[in-house]
Design an enzyme around this catalytic site. Structure first.
Site, PDB file in Angstrom:
ATOM      1  N   SER A 242       0.773  -1.136  -0.102  1.00  0.00           N
ATOM      2  CA  SER A 242      -0.072   0.079  -0.108  1.00  0.00           C
ATOM      3  C   SER A 242       0.819   1.180  -0.044  1.00  0.00           C
ATOM      4  O   SER A 242       1.805   1.416   0.774  1.00  0.00           O
ATOM      5  CB  SER A 242      -0.836   0.115   1.095  1.00  0.00           C
ATOM      6  OG  SER A 242      -1.697   1.163   1.227  1.00  0.00           O
ATOM      7  N   THR A 287      -8.999  -1.817   1.674  1.00  0.00           N
ATOM      8  CA  THR A 287      -8.628  -2.356   0.347  1.00  0.00           C
ATOM      9  C   THR A 287      -8.715  -3.945   0.541  1.00  0.00           C
ATOM     10  O   THR A 287      -9.468  -4.383   1.695  1.00  0.00           O
ATOM     11  CB  THR A 287      -7.072  -2.022   0.112  1.00  0.00           C
ATOM     12  OG1 THR A 287      -6.794  -2.822  -1.070  1.00  0.00           O
ATOM     13  CG2 THR A 287      -6.103  -2.357   1.231  1.00  0.00           C
ATOM     14  N   LYS A 291     -13.250  -4.687   1.349  1.00  0.00           N
ATOM     15  CA  LYS A 291     -14.078  -3.808   0.422  1.00  0.00           C
ATOM     16  C   LYS A 291     -15.631  -4.364   0.563  1.00  0.00           C
ATOM     17  O   LYS A 291     -16.404  -3.346   0.654  1.00  0.00           O
ATOM     18  CB  LYS A 291     -13.590  -3.823  -0.850  1.00  0.00           C
ATOM     19  CG  LYS A 291     -12.227  -3.003  -0.883  1.00  0.00           C
ATOM     20  CD  LYS A 291     -12.127  -2.670  -2.540  1.00  0.00           C
ATOM     21  CE  LYS A 291     -10.698  -1.699  -2.710  1.00  0.00           C
ATOM     22  NZ  LYS A 291     -10.442  -1.625  -4.128  1.00  0.00           N
ATOM     23  N   ASN A 312     -14.314   1.455  -0.550  1.00  0.00           N
ATOM     24  CA  ASN A 312     -12.683   1.600  -0.545  1.00  0.00           C
ATOM     25  C   ASN A 312     -12.628   3.060   0.124  1.00  0.00           C
ATOM     26  O   ASN A 312     -11.580   3.160   0.447  1.00  0.00           O
ATOM     27  CB  ASN A 312     -12.253   1.688  -1.942  1.00  0.00           C
ATOM     28  CG  ASN A 312     -12.410   3.351  -2.231  1.00  0.00           C
ATOM     29  OD1 ASN A 312     -13.322   3.660  -2.203  1.00  0.00           O
ATOM     30  ND2 ASN A 312     -11.362   3.546  -3.061  1.00  0.00           N
ATOM     31  N   ASP A 327     -13.014   4.619  -6.165  1.00  0.00           N
ATOM     32  CA  ASP A 327     -12.457   3.708  -7.166  1.00  0.00           C
ATOM     33  C   ASP A 327     -13.287   3.865  -8.458  1.00  0.00           C
ATOM     34  O   ASP A 327     -12.601   4.035  -9.858  1.00  0.00           O
ATOM     35  CB  ASP A 327     -12.276   2.224  -7.095  1.00  0.00           C
ATOM     36  CG  ASP A 327     -11.213   1.578  -6.090  1.00  0.00           C
ATOM     37  OD1 ASP A 327     -10.179   2.493  -5.910  1.00  0.00           O
ATOM     38  OD2 ASP A 327     -11.179   0.798  -5.606  1.00  0.00           O
ATOM     39  N   LEU A 434      -5.023  -0.975 -14.476  1.00  0.00           N
ATOM     40  CA  LEU A 434      -4.964  -0.604 -13.135  1.00  0.00           C
ATOM     41  C   LEU A 434      -3.888  -0.809 -12.174  1.00  0.00           C
ATOM     42  O   LEU A 434      -3.677  -0.094 -11.341  1.00  0.00           O
ATOM     43  CB  LEU A 434      -6.378  -1.244 -12.520  1.00  0.00           C
ATOM     44  CG  LEU A 434      -7.670  -0.551 -12.423  1.00  0.00           C
ATOM     45  CD1 LEU A 434      -7.969  -0.167 -14.155  1.00  0.00           C
ATOM     46  CD2 LEU A 434      -8.848  -1.497 -12.045  1.00  0.00           C
ATOM     47  N   GLY A 457      -2.273   2.973 -14.268  1.00  0.00           N
ATOM     48  CA  GLY A 457      -3.070   3.006 -12.984  1.00  0.00           C
ATOM     49  C   GLY A 457      -2.600   4.000 -12.132  1.00  0.00           C
ATOM     50  O   GLY A 457      -3.467   4.135 -11.036  1.00  0.00           O
TER      51      GLY A 457
HETATM   52  P1  NAP Z   1      -9.235  -8.965  -6.855  1.00  0.00           P
HETATM   53  O1  NAP Z   1     -10.366  -8.613  -6.174  1.00  0.00           O
HETATM   54  O2  NAP Z   1      -8.289  -9.810  -6.247  1.00  0.00           O
HETATM   55  O3  NAP Z   1      -9.455  -9.467  -8.176  1.00  0.00           O
HETATM   56  C1  NAP Z   1      -8.398  -9.853  -8.942  1.00  0.00           C
HETATM   57  C2  NAP Z   1      -8.791 -10.415 -10.402  1.00  0.00           C
HETATM   58  O4  NAP Z   1      -7.731 -10.533 -11.198  1.00  0.00           O
HETATM   59  C3  NAP Z   1      -9.516 -11.719  -9.996  1.00  0.00           C
HETATM   60  O5  NAP Z   1     -10.646 -11.871 -11.109  1.00  0.00           O
HETATM   61  C4  NAP Z   1      -8.633 -12.692 -10.289  1.00  0.00           C
HETATM   62  O6  NAP Z   1      -9.076 -13.980 -10.893  1.00  0.00           O
HETATM   63  C5  NAP Z   1      -7.798 -12.213 -11.380  1.00  0.00           C
HETATM   64  N1  NAP Z   1      -6.392 -12.750 -11.656  1.00  0.00           N
HETATM   65  C6  NAP Z   1      -5.635 -12.684 -10.693  1.00  0.00           C
HETATM   66  N2  NAP Z   1      -4.333 -13.167 -11.043  1.00  0.00           N
HETATM   67  C7  NAP Z   1      -4.705 -13.672 -12.269  1.00  0.00           C
HETATM   68  C8  NAP Z   1      -4.008 -14.493 -13.296  1.00  0.00           C
HETATM   69  N3  NAP Z   1      -2.625 -14.558 -13.063  1.00  0.00           N
HETATM   70  N4  NAP Z   1      -4.514 -14.619 -14.458  1.00  0.00           N
HETATM   71  C9  NAP Z   1      -5.754 -14.165 -14.542  1.00  0.00           C
HETATM   72  N5  NAP Z   1      -6.464 -13.437 -13.806  1.00  0.00           N
HETATM   73  C10 NAP Z   1      -6.102 -13.263 -12.344  1.00  0.00           C
HETATM   74  O7  NAP Z   1      -8.269  -7.614  -6.797  1.00  0.00           O
HETATM   75  P2  NAP Z   1      -8.821  -6.110  -7.021  1.00  0.00           P
HETATM   76  O8  NAP Z   1      -8.957  -5.512  -5.906  1.00  0.00           O
HETATM   77  O9  NAP Z   1      -9.795  -6.372  -8.041  1.00  0.00           O
HETATM   78  O10 NAP Z   1      -7.463  -5.624  -7.896  1.00  0.00           O
HETATM   79  C11 NAP Z   1      -7.107  -5.776  -8.982  1.00  0.00           C
HETATM   80  C12 NAP Z   1      -5.810  -5.155  -9.405  1.00  0.00           C
HETATM   81  O11 NAP Z   1      -6.206  -3.618  -9.705  1.00  0.00           O
HETATM   82  C13 NAP Z   1      -4.792  -4.968  -8.611  1.00  0.00           C
HETATM   83  O12 NAP Z   1      -3.407  -5.171  -8.962  1.00  0.00           O
HETATM   84  C14 NAP Z   1      -4.756  -3.725  -7.776  1.00  0.00           C
HETATM   85  O13 NAP Z   1      -3.640  -3.179  -7.283  1.00  0.00           O
HETATM   86  C15 NAP Z   1      -5.329  -2.715  -8.988  1.00  0.00           C
HETATM   87  N6  NAP Z   1      -6.252  -1.858  -8.403  1.00  0.00           N
HETATM   88  C16 NAP Z   1      -5.518  -0.528  -8.457  1.00  0.00           C
HETATM   89  C17 NAP Z   1      -6.193   0.580  -8.629  1.00  0.00           C
HETATM   90  C18 NAP Z   1      -5.926   2.097  -8.623  1.00  0.00           C
HETATM   91  O14 NAP Z   1      -6.300   3.091  -7.975  1.00  0.00           O
HETATM   92  N7  NAP Z   1      -4.934   2.149  -9.785  1.00  0.00           N
HETATM   93  C19 NAP Z   1      -7.523   0.409  -7.741  1.00  0.00           C
HETATM   94  C20 NAP Z   1      -7.910  -0.850  -7.413  1.00  0.00           C
HETATM   95  C21 NAP Z   1      -7.178  -1.776  -7.704  1.00  0.00           C
HETATM   96  P3  NAP Z   1      -9.571 -15.092  -9.801  1.00  0.00           P
HETATM   97  O15 NAP Z   1     -11.011 -14.695  -9.057  1.00  0.00           O
HETATM   98  O16 NAP Z   1      -9.812 -16.315 -10.481  1.00  0.00           O
HETATM   99  O17 NAP Z   1      -8.325 -15.177  -8.717  1.00  0.00           O
END
Ligand code: NAP
Length: 498
Positions: A242, A287, A291, A312, A327, A434, A457
């Site tokens: 974080s 986070t 969430k 968030n 977000d 992202l 991102g």
């Molecule tokens: P999350 O709820 O854990 O969801 C992650 C998603 O990615 C799930 O659908 C997961 O699939 C999939 N995934 C993970 N590893 C994978 C792989 N190797 N191949 C294919 N699919 C994969 O996480 P989140 O909160 O949505 O966050 C996702 C990303 O966005 C993170 O990197 C986070 O840092 C970023 N983010 C950025 C911001 C920003 O402000 N820039 C804000 C929020 C999030 P499964 O369900 O099958 O595991």
């Protein structure tokens, strides 16, 4: 008015394997600390006289035994002799464990120079008073109790212990190890800890969760914390990645606000609420993995939080927590500045929490969306929720899109060589990632090489953090300060301690 600030004694703990390196490290650390703890148990060629003659500031000499979590494995007799010799050669303070030969040390060395220490690597007992009482009976001038935090609420035991010691006029330093215990290292001085242990800036820590001294002073501003300091923080588990504390602490400092933003790694939502009851939090980022769960605990929800069923951002209101989802706006803002979303065909990769905010945001501006996920059933659930299309990961090469959004963590530090999409499939116009660490992922680099226009991102992360600042403080955020704080935190790419 501002409450009196409690003087803070910072002790920078030095862990090096030679006398020369320990002295060099001590010299670098001396501007950050009031005291330097020399962890002599790690020094292989210990030259006591040189060490204590050339020390750049007051020194706490520690020769921690391996059974107390240190690296000393010699005989107890020679350990005692070395500690006594250190006291004689000019160590300002010497550490001796409560489980060891404290008696001869307390008899020979002035009591005010003895730090009597106790470590519990298993847990944080709720009631530390009996331990404090028996340690105080030894007559040692300073007591040190370090426990292991399993949850955020363990910080409360540390705060209670420090309160009790103050009542008893006992000098106690107390902290909880582990990431859950970090609040005890930032708020500890205000709770009455006689000193706060910190690690060398850019160096190795001597205990899990130890915060580098420069971060304590510059990011968390612990020399300014008082009873009136407003508490904010980021709730999640794990919080290793974080960057929120960097950005929000910089923003509070720029606003001249008496506020600190803490990493709040909790074992559960209840754990967080227990901490909040004792030390009220004014606002929080939320986070993974809390969430969704926190929604049910909020007194009210914004439209975006309600529609995404994810919070968030928590804002303290008179009736209780108000849950927001910045977000959604954070994702949309950088896009809306550049693109008219109404005619866009978007493909969203991933079906987790961030994907939900993205799909909701895109749908609310009329974009056509297809969700692709490795678990097609999760893609279907998300797509159904927002009346849109879905497919399996394998459909990606054939997909037609104007906007591709990576809402998976693929490509995030340290796996920066990974990408969710082969370069030759990057056939659309816009690619938005992202992932914000690194700012330019392999996906974005290859997309730019193929002529796509890209959105990092970082833009989303900053936009959602600025909106949080607006919600918490009710006024425009110091944008440049936040951008600079994020940029300097991302360079060099590191797995940040907090
Ligand atoms: P999350 O709820 O854990 O969801 C992650 C998603 O990615 C799930 O659908 C997961 O699939 C999939 N995934 C993970 N590893 C994978 C792989 N190797 N191949 C294919 N699919 C994969 O996480 P989140 O909160 O949505 O966050 C996702 C990303 O966005 C993170 O990197 C986070 O840092 C970023 N983010 C950025 C911001 C920003 O402000 N820039 C804000 C929020 C999030 P499964 O369900 O099958 O595991």
């Amino acid at each position: 008015g501002r409450q009196p600030v409690v003087p803070v004694r910072i002790c920078v703990s030095i862990r090096e394997s030679t006398t020369e390196e320990a002295l060099a490290s001590a010299a670098r650390a001396s501007c950050w600390g009031d005291l330097l703890e020399i962890r002599a148990d790690y020094i292989r060629d210990l030259d006591l006289r040189q060490l204590l003659r050339d020390k750049p500031g007051p020194v706490l000499f520690t020769l921690r035994a391996s059974h107390e979590g240190g690296d000393y494995s010699g005989s107890e007799r020679s350990r005692l002799e070395t500690i006594l010799e250190a006291a004689q050669c000019g160590a300002d303070l010497v550490d001796v464990e409560f489980s060891a030969f404290w008696k001869p040390v307390v008899e020979v060395v002035a009591k005010s120079r003895v730090v009597l220490s106790h470590h519990n690597y298993e847990e944080t007992p709720e009631d530390l008073r009996p331990l404090i009482d028996s340690m105080a009976e030894t007559g040692a001038g300073i007591l040190k109790i370090v426990t292991h935090a399993r949850c955020l609420a363990d910080n409360l035991s540390i705060a209670r212990a420090l309160g009790y010691a103050s009542e008893q006029h006992v000098n106690l330093c107390a902290a909880a190890m582990g990431r859950e215990g970090i609040p005890s290292r930032i708020l500890g001085a205000h709770w009455g800890s006689w000193m706060i242990f910190a690690s060398v800036p850019g160096g190795r820590s001597t205990a899990e969760g130890q915060v580098p001294a420069d971060d304590l002073v510059e990011c968390f501003r612990i020399r300014q914390i008082s009873a009136a300091t407003q508490l904010y923080g980021v709730l999640g588990k794990p919080l290793g990645h974080s960057l929120s504390p960097r950005i929000h602490n910089a923003a509070f400092a720029a606003r001249g606000m008496d506020a600190v933003f803490l990493p709040l790694e909790a074992s559960s939502v209840d754990d967080f609420l227990q901490f909040d009851e004792a030390f009220p939090i004014r606002g929080a980022s939320v986070t993974i993995p809390f969430k969704e769960e926190i929604c049910a605990r909020a007194h009210s929800l914004s439209v975006a939080a309600n529609n995404t069923r994810a919070v968030n951002t928590l804002v303290r209101r008179a009736g209780g927590w108000h849950g927001e989802n910045t977000d959604v706006d954070g994702f949309l803002q950088p896009l809306l500045r550049r693109i008219h979303l109404g005619k866009m065909r978007a493909v969203v990769l991933g079906a987790g929490g961030a994907a939900r905010a993205v799909v909701y945001g895109l749908r609310s501006y009329g974009a056509t969306v297809c969700v692709l996920a490795r678990d097609v059933s999760k893609a279907r659930i998300l797509a159904d929720e927002f009346q849109t299309q879905h497919g399996s990961w394998e459909q990606l090469p054939a997909a037609q899109w104007d906007l591709l959004v990576n809402a998976t963590p693929i490509g995030m530090y340290p796996h920066i060589e990974e990408t969710p999409v082969r370069a030759e499939w990057l056939t659309g116009e816009w690619v938005c990632d992202l992932v914000y660490n690194p700012g330019e992922t392999r996906l974005l680099r290859e997309a730019a090489q193929r002529g796509c226009r890209t959105i990092s991102g970082i833009d989303m992360f900053l936009a959602q953090a600025k909106k949080q600042q607006q919600l918490w403080c009710g006024s425009a955020p110091p944008e440049q300060v936040m951008e600079d704080a994020l940029k300097s935190a991302l360079r060099p790419q590191t797995s940040l301690a907090v």
